[in-house]
Design a protein around this motif. Structure first.
Motif, PDB file in Angstrom:
ATOM      1  N   THR A  99      18.353  -7.506 -57.666  1.00  0.00           N
ATOM      2  CA  THR A  99      18.605  -8.853 -57.900  1.00  0.00           C
ATOM      3  C   THR A  99      19.120  -9.218 -59.464  1.00  0.00           C
ATOM      4  O   THR A  99      19.611 -10.279 -59.552  1.00  0.00           O
ATOM      5  CB  THR A  99      17.580  -9.874 -57.485  1.00  0.00           C
ATOM      6  N   ALA A 100      18.806  -8.361 -60.421  1.00  0.00           N
ATOM      7  CA  ALA A 100      19.040  -8.835 -61.908  1.00  0.00           C
ATOM      8  C   ALA A 100      20.528  -8.105 -62.464  1.00  0.00           C
ATOM      9  O   ALA A 100      20.795  -7.872 -63.436  1.00  0.00           O
ATOM     10  CB  ALA A 100      17.924  -8.460 -62.666  1.00  0.00           C
ATOM     11  N   ARG A 101      21.051  -7.261 -61.342  1.00  0.00           N
ATOM     12  CA  ARG A 101      22.243  -6.348 -62.022  1.00  0.00           C
ATOM     13  C   ARG A 101      23.373  -7.115 -62.756  1.00  0.00           C
ATOM     14  O   ARG A 101      23.841  -6.652 -63.654  1.00  0.00           O
ATOM     15  CB  ARG A 101      22.602  -5.352 -60.565  1.00  0.00           C
ATOM     16  N   ARG A 102      23.721  -8.311 -62.142  1.00  0.00           N
ATOM     17  CA  ARG A 102      24.654  -9.077 -62.817  1.00  0.00           C
ATOM     18  C   ARG A 102      24.483  -9.715 -64.225  1.00  0.00           C
ATOM     19  O   ARG A 102      25.423  -9.432 -65.187  1.00  0.00           O
ATOM     20  CB  ARG A 102      25.183 -10.231 -61.887  1.00  0.00           C
ATOM     21  N   VAL A 103      23.013 -10.038 -64.339  1.00  0.00           N
ATOM     22  CA  VAL A 103      22.864 -10.313 -65.462  1.00  0.00           C
ATOM     23  C   VAL A 103      22.861  -9.524 -66.579  1.00  0.00           C
ATOM     24  O   VAL A 103      23.041  -9.650 -67.635  1.00  0.00           O
ATOM     25  CB  VAL A 103      21.303 -11.007 -65.438  1.00  0.00           C
ATOM     26  N   PHE A 104      22.456  -8.033 -66.190  1.00  0.00           N
ATOM     27  CA  PHE A 104      21.889  -6.800 -67.420  1.00  0.00           C
ATOM     28  C   PHE A 104      23.407  -5.787 -67.118  1.00  0.00           C
ATOM     29  O   PHE A 104      23.403  -5.034 -67.858  1.00  0.00           O
ATOM     30  CB  PHE A 104      20.959  -6.022 -66.927  1.00  0.00           C
ATOM     31  N   ALA A 105      24.556  -6.726 -66.633  1.00  0.00           N
ATOM     32  CA  ALA A 105      25.702  -5.700 -66.520  1.00  0.00           C
ATOM     33  C   ALA A 105      26.476  -5.496 -68.182  1.00  0.00           C
ATOM     34  O   ALA A 105      26.309  -6.491 -68.920  1.00  0.00           O
ATOM     35  CB  ALA A 105      26.826  -6.478 -65.920  1.00  0.00           C
ATOM     36  N   GLY A 106      26.432  -4.371 -68.508  1.00  0.00           N
ATOM     37  CA  GLY A 106      27.051  -3.744 -69.703  1.00  0.00           C
ATOM     38  C   GLY A 106      26.068  -4.019 -70.846  1.00  0.00           C
ATOM     39  O   GLY A 106      26.360  -3.565 -71.956  1.00  0.00           O
ATOM     40  N   ALA A 107      24.777  -3.887 -70.516  1.00  0.00           N
ATOM     41  CA  ALA A 107      23.761  -3.880 -71.589  1.00  0.00           C
ATOM     42  C   ALA A 107      23.699  -2.441 -72.233  1.00  0.00           C
ATOM     43  O   ALA A 107      23.625  -1.539 -71.131  1.00  0.00           O
ATOM     44  CB  ALA A 107      22.395  -4.207 -70.913  1.00  0.00           C
ATOM     45  N   PRO A 108      23.924  -2.227 -73.368  1.00  0.00           N
ATOM     46  CA  PRO A 108      23.812  -0.609 -73.828  1.00  0.00           C
ATOM     47  C   PRO A 108      22.215  -0.162 -73.814  1.00  0.00           C
ATOM     48  O   PRO A 108      22.036   0.786 -74.629  1.00  0.00           O
ATOM     49  CB  PRO A 108      24.050  -0.794 -75.194  1.00  0.00           C
ATOM     50  N   TYR A 109      21.343  -0.682 -72.916  1.00  0.00           N
ATOM     51  CA  TYR A 109      19.878  -0.174 -72.972  1.00  0.00           C
ATOM     52  C   TYR A 109      19.385  -0.354 -71.739  1.00  0.00           C
ATOM     53  O   TYR A 109      20.037  -0.910 -70.944  1.00  0.00           O
ATOM     54  CB  TYR A 109      18.981  -0.863 -74.072  1.00  0.00           C
TER      55      TYR A 109
ATOM     56  N   ASP B 157      16.674   6.134 -76.134  1.00  0.00           N
ATOM     57  CA  ASP B 157      16.132   4.785 -75.550  1.00  0.00           C
ATOM     58  C   ASP B 157      17.503   4.086 -75.112  1.00  0.00           C
ATOM     59  O   ASP B 157      17.364   3.182 -74.467  1.00  0.00           O
ATOM     60  CB  ASP B 157      15.467   3.862 -76.333  1.00  0.00           C
ATOM     61  N   LEU B 158      18.775   4.498 -75.516  1.00  0.00           N
ATOM     62  CA  LEU B 158      19.829   3.874 -75.263  1.00  0.00           C
ATOM     63  C   LEU B 158      20.467   4.414 -73.980  1.00  0.00           C
ATOM     64  O   LEU B 158      20.343   5.526 -73.620  1.00  0.00           O
ATOM     65  CB  LEU B 158      20.858   3.948 -76.484  1.00  0.00           C
ATOM     66  N   ALA B 159      21.428   3.730 -73.317  1.00  0.00           N
ATOM     67  CA  ALA B 159      22.076   4.198 -72.092  1.00  0.00           C
ATOM     68  C   ALA B 159      23.540   3.751 -71.947  1.00  0.00           C
ATOM     69  O   ALA B 159      23.704   2.643 -72.627  1.00  0.00           O
ATOM     70  CB  ALA B 159      21.071   3.812 -70.982  1.00  0.00           C
ATOM     71  N   VAL B 160      24.190   4.198 -71.100  1.00  0.00           N
ATOM     72  CA  VAL B 160      25.421   3.716 -71.061  1.00  0.00           C
ATOM     73  C   VAL B 160      25.522   2.451 -70.254  1.00  0.00           C
ATOM     74  O   VAL B 160      24.466   2.239 -69.600  1.00  0.00           O
ATOM     75  CB  VAL B 160      26.305   5.016 -70.269  1.00  0.00           C
ATOM     76  N   PRO B 161      26.539   1.583 -70.396  1.00  0.00           N
ATOM     77  CA  PRO B 161      26.532   0.403 -69.455  1.00  0.00           C
ATOM     78  C   PRO B 161      26.175   0.741 -68.062  1.00  0.00           C
ATOM     79  O   PRO B 161      26.390   1.807 -67.454  1.00  0.00           O
ATOM     80  CB  PRO B 161      27.924  -0.237 -69.599  1.00  0.00           C
ATOM     81  N   HIS B 162      25.271   0.006 -67.346  1.00  0.00           N
ATOM     82  CA  HIS B 162      24.801  -0.112 -66.043  1.00  0.00           C
ATOM     83  C   HIS B 162      26.038   0.019 -65.200  1.00  0.00           C
ATOM     84  O   HIS B 162      27.182  -0.533 -65.328  1.00  0.00           O
ATOM     85  CB  HIS B 162      24.174  -1.276 -65.891  1.00  0.00           C
ATOM     86  N   ALA B 163      25.901   0.937 -64.245  1.00  0.00           N
ATOM     87  CA  ALA B 163      26.988   1.304 -63.191  1.00  0.00           C
ATOM     88  C   ALA B 163      26.637   0.174 -62.291  1.00  0.00           C
ATOM     89  O   ALA B 163      25.847  -0.713 -62.356  1.00  0.00           O
ATOM     90  CB  ALA B 163      26.631   2.533 -62.359  1.00  0.00           C
ATOM     91  N   GLN B 164      27.969  -0.014 -61.574  1.00  0.00           N
ATOM     92  CA  GLN B 164      28.024  -1.155 -60.556  1.00  0.00           C
ATOM     93  C   GLN B 164      27.155  -0.595 -59.335  1.00  0.00           C
ATOM     94  O   GLN B 164      26.772   0.320 -59.197  1.00  0.00           O
ATOM     95  CB  GLN B 164      29.574  -1.273 -60.039  1.00  0.00           C
ATOM     96  N   ASP B 165      26.712  -1.599 -58.396  1.00  0.00           N
ATOM     97  CA  ASP B 165      26.099  -1.432 -57.303  1.00  0.00           C
ATOM     98  C   ASP B 165      26.486  -0.349 -56.659  1.00  0.00           C
ATOM     99  O   ASP B 165      27.540  -0.118 -56.128  1.00  0.00           O
ATOM    100  CB  ASP B 165      26.204  -2.802 -56.272  1.00  0.00           C
ATOM    101  N   SER B 166      25.542   0.557 -56.366  1.00  0.00           N
ATOM    102  CA  SER B 166      25.782   1.793 -55.716  1.00  0.00           C
ATOM    103  C   SER B 166      26.438   1.379 -54.075  1.00  0.00           C
ATOM    104  O   SER B 166      26.952   2.228 -53.377  1.00  0.00           O
ATOM    105  CB  SER B 166      24.823   3.000 -55.549  1.00  0.00           C
ATOM    106  N   ASN B 167      25.938   0.394 -53.514  1.00  0.00           N
ATOM    107  CA  ASN B 167      26.382   0.090 -52.147  1.00  0.00           C
ATOM    108  C   ASN B 167      26.725  -1.624 -52.257  1.00  0.00           C
ATOM    109  O   ASN B 167      26.217  -2.273 -51.824  1.00  0.00           O
ATOM    110  CB  ASN B 167      25.331   0.189 -51.394  1.00  0.00           C
ATOM    111  N   PRO B 168      28.086  -1.651 -52.629  1.00  0.00           N
ATOM    112  CA  PRO B 168      28.459  -3.061 -52.887  1.00  0.00           C
ATOM    113  C   PRO B 168      28.393  -3.830 -51.533  1.00  0.00           C
ATOM    114  O   PRO B 168      28.783  -4.996 -51.686  1.00  0.00           O
ATOM    115  CB  PRO B 168      29.754  -2.832 -53.701  1.00  0.00           C
ATOM    116  N   ALA B 169      28.517  -3.175 -50.444  1.00  0.00           N
ATOM    117  CA  ALA B 169      28.687  -3.879 -49.211  1.00  0.00           C
ATOM    118  C   ALA B 169      27.493  -4.731 -48.887  1.00  0.00           C
ATOM    119  O   ALA B 169      27.558  -5.611 -48.152  1.00  0.00           O
ATOM    120  CB  ALA B 169      28.971  -2.719 -48.158  1.00  0.00           C
ATOM    121  N   GLU B 170      26.595  -4.303 -49.293  1.00  0.00           N
ATOM    122  CA  GLU B 170      25.111  -4.999 -49.166  1.00  0.00           C
ATOM    123  C   GLU B 170      25.113  -6.351 -50.116  1.00  0.00           C
ATOM    124  O   GLU B 170      25.393  -6.097 -51.504  1.00  0.00           O
ATOM    125  CB  GLU B 170      23.822  -4.277 -49.326  1.00  0.00           C
ATOM    126  N   PRO B 171      24.731  -7.545 -49.452  1.00  0.00           N
ATOM    127  CA  PRO B 171      24.926  -8.639 -50.372  1.00  0.00           C
ATOM    128  C   PRO B 171      23.612  -8.678 -51.435  1.00  0.00           C
ATOM    129  O   PRO B 171      22.542  -8.027 -51.156  1.00  0.00           O
ATOM    130  CB  PRO B 171      24.876  -9.935 -49.552  1.00  0.00           C
TER     131      PRO B 171
END
Length: 685
Positions: free
Chosen positions: A527-537, A667-681
């Motif tokens: 539920t928080a994936r859109r807010v943290f999209a692109g975060a380098p951590y 502690d850093l990570a690549v930007p978050h990947a997109q939803d692994s199952n985008p078909a699910e709302p």
């Protein structure tokens, strides 16, 4: 005949001599008593009477110490002092008070507010005490009065120290304020060992750090022994001991982070608590709306008091410390951990989530169906059905017994007074709370809503943040605290305050890591994936939405049809970086709707500031204040540069105060990947 007269004459002479002798003995006795009394007074009690005679011509005047400052962890000044002249009246020396004040108003400006405040202070003071009529006199006003001073017996100019809060309402609920000592406080002081140290002191800490660290801030009262005339005027100083200023109290609070969060809220109501999970240091404790602490320094006037006290937004309430709220779905990770520890669930236990669950003929809604759901999926997709069933399997008393050690429904023991307890219900709690027999009974259906953080559940944001910090710290809990150190006013020595070691909760590591893994996935595929999209951590979090008013099961929630104060609350709990957390938080935006819509974006800016030194751009800040932003927009500013404008005190080396300096590549990570199952709302709580 002659012989008889001679005998009478001899008898009378004998009686006369007898009387004379008796009188002589009496005089001698009285003289001896007088000599004895003189001996006692002049010899035996000489020292005592000499001391009393000395006191008749000397006076001991207390010297009130300068109150210590309050500083944030980086030395930014939150509370300090300044000296100013006050016009004061001793009413026992004034014949006509109204006439005197009217005459003074011709020399010095005296407003109706000054008169009202003076009357109020006069009611709480003794006749021989000096009561301020006007504060902060200008040099010109002092000169005008000095030229006419002979006209006003009982009126004098005094130099006093005044408290000042440079940042006004920033961290107002944490810092607190001082005020005149009232009758109850006076009686408490008289019964304490500190009574002598408060001679001459008129103010005391009322709330927050000012109250809880009163002993450190107050200092040590000094004294002057003065030779006086019969009229009580000082002639010369015989002896003295200077006052020792109070120590400065250094807080764990970071004002940069504190002010950022307060600005992000804008005019919205809510609270946020951020904690360093490694040691329990409170990094921010926000309660919105706040108020200007300087209003209380001289005693708040009735108009401002009414505005604050009667406001529907309740600015005087410390929402972070005392406000209690249903936690909504932010409660689910802790329920999941309780289910694992109690044995009622295993990590791979799977239930069928069809979007609702029926118990006892009553259907409990769950929003969107999630199909087969295990613990990990229940947190990522925020399945209500999973936790309805878990709550039913555990029962209210088992839920209480497993959630209470995490800190829910009981004070955390933070080092400021006034902490709320909240409610973690149990059958015993209900029996003790309600009076009528039908109210005291616990019904099985009441247990169901507890699993999703609703029902009787009501906790402070501090409790939720404390539990979140425990989860972030792999099951080790630290007592939250705001006091970091004291800085000696004279020695300038920095002394760290005692901090209790962390307490391992005894949870199985595999259970803690299962919940942590699911919470971390919320920001990647939940539920928080859109807010943290692109975060380098990386970060872990859980959104939550809690009802402000009860909505019937057959009714559909429609925010547009409800008054603003009746709409759902937006909540979020989180920590970052996910692998090695340095900050954990819990927050609520009152009546703002879904957790991902209002609360989670604030958490994103907090982590960006703390880990990356990113301060939101002007356009991002404007959008955030209106609740219209998700991921940051525009080019961020430097947090360090934004805070460089504030007055600060140089502190000894305290180590790295900001997580940025200890952030490692791991502690850093690549930007978050997109939803692994985008078909699910994406499902809101």
């Amino acid at each position: 005949m002659g012989r008889f007269e001679v005998r009478n004459s001899e008898a009378e002479q004998y009686k006369f001599r007898l009387r004379v002798g008796a009188v002589a003995l009496l005089v001698l006795l009285l003289f001896c008593i007088l000599l004895f009394r003189l001996f006692v007074l002049q010899v035996v009690r000489h020292d005592a009477f000499a001391e009393r005679a000395e006191n008749n011509r000397t006076a001991v005047v207390p010297i009130v110490p300068n109150r210590g400052q309050i500083l944030d962890r980086n030395g930014i000044v939150l509370a300090t002092n300044y000296s100013a002249y006050t016009l004061e009246i001793t009413r026992s020396k004034v014949k006509d008070m109204d006439e005197t004040i009217d005459a003074l108003s011709e020399l010095v400006e005296i407003t109706p507010r000054d008169r009202r405040k003076f009357r109020r202070l006069m009611e709480d003071s003794k006749r021989f005490e000096s009561v301020p009529l006007r504060s902060r006199l200008s040099d010109e006003e002092v000169a005008r009065f000095a030229a006419q001073r002979w006209r006003f017996p009982g009126v004098d100019i005094k130099a006093r120290w005044f408290r000042n809060y440079p940042l006004q309402d920033v961290a107002g609920h944490v810092v607190g304020y001082i005020g005149r000592i009232n009758q109850k406080e006076q009686e408490a002081l008289e019964d304490s060992d500190d009574y002598a140290n408060y001679r001459g002191t008129e103010v005391i800490g009322k709330l927050g750090i000012e109250q809880s660290y009163e002993k450190q801030l107050h200092g040590l009262t000094g004294w002057e022994q003065l030779e006086t005339t019969a009229g009580g005027f000082a002639v010369r100083r015989l002896n003295s001991r200077p006052a020792t200023p109070g120590d400065s109290v250094v807080l764990t609070l970071d004002v940069g982070l504190q002010k950022l969060v307060e600005d992000l809220y804008g005019e919205r109501r809510g609270a946020l608590v951020a904690i360093d999970p490694r040691n329990g240091e409170v990094l921010a404790m926000v309660s919105k709306p706040s108020y200007d602490l300087n209003l209380f320094v001289d005693g708040i006037d009735q108009e401002n008091w009414d505005l604050l006290n009667n406001s529907i937004d309740r600015p005087l309430l410390n929402r972070a410390l005392r406000g209690t709220y249903p936690p909504g779905s932010t409660y689910k990770p802790f329920m999941a951990l309780a289910g694992l520890e109690s044995g009622k669930r295993k990590v791979d236990t799977t239930i069928q989530d069809n979007g609702s669950w029926t118990f006892g003929g009553h259907t409990f809604r769950s929003g969107h169906p999630n199909g087969p759901t295990n613990l990990r999926r229940s947190i990522i997709k925020s399945s209500n059905v999973y936790y309805y069933m878990l709550a039913n399997d555990m029962g209210v008393d088992m839920i209480h017994d497993y959630l209470s050690p995490m800190g829910f429904g009981r004070p955390t023991g933070i080092d400021v007074q006034g902490e709320g307890r909240g409610v973690l219900p149990s059958t015993e709690w209900k029996r003790n709370t309600y009076k009528r027999p039908e109210q005291r009974k616990w019904y099985a259906g009441e247990t169901i809503s507890l699993g999703i953080g609703q029902g009787y559940n009501h906790f402070t944001l501090l409790q939720v943040a404390n539990a979140t910090a425990m989860l972030a710290n792999h099951g080790v809990q630290h007592r939250p605290h705001l006091g970091k150190a004291t800085l000696g006013a004279v020695s300038r020595q920095y002394e760290a305050l005692y901090k209790e070691p962390g307490t391992p909760m005894g949870y199985k590591p595999e259970h803690v890591e299962a919940v942590r893994s699911a919470v971390a996935a919320v920001t990647v595929e939940g539920t928080a994936r859109r807010v943290f999209a692109g975060a380098p951590y990386t970060s872990g979090g859980k959104t939550g939405t809690a009802q402000a008013v009860t909505i019937g099961q057959k009714d559909k929630y429609n925010a547009a049809k409800l008054a603003e104060h009746q709409r759902d609350h937006s909540l979020y709990m989180a920590y970052a970086p996910a692998e090695n957390p340095k900050i954990a938080l819990a927050l609520i935006v009152e009546n703002a709707g879904f957790g991902a819509a209002a609360a989670a974006p604030i958490a994103r800016r907090v982590f960006d500031y703390w880990l990356l030194d990113h301060y939101p751009s002007e356009e991002d800040m404007a959008a955030m204040r209106k609740g219209q932003a998700t991921t940051p927009i525009g080019t961020p500013r430097s947090g360090k540069e934004m805070m460089a404008r504030y007055e600060r005190v140089d502190l000894p080396s305290l180590g790295a105060p900001r997580a940025l300096e200890t952030l490692s590549g791991g502690d850093l990570a690549v930007p978050h990947a997109q939803d692994s199952n985008p078909a699910e709302p994406e499902v809101e709580d």
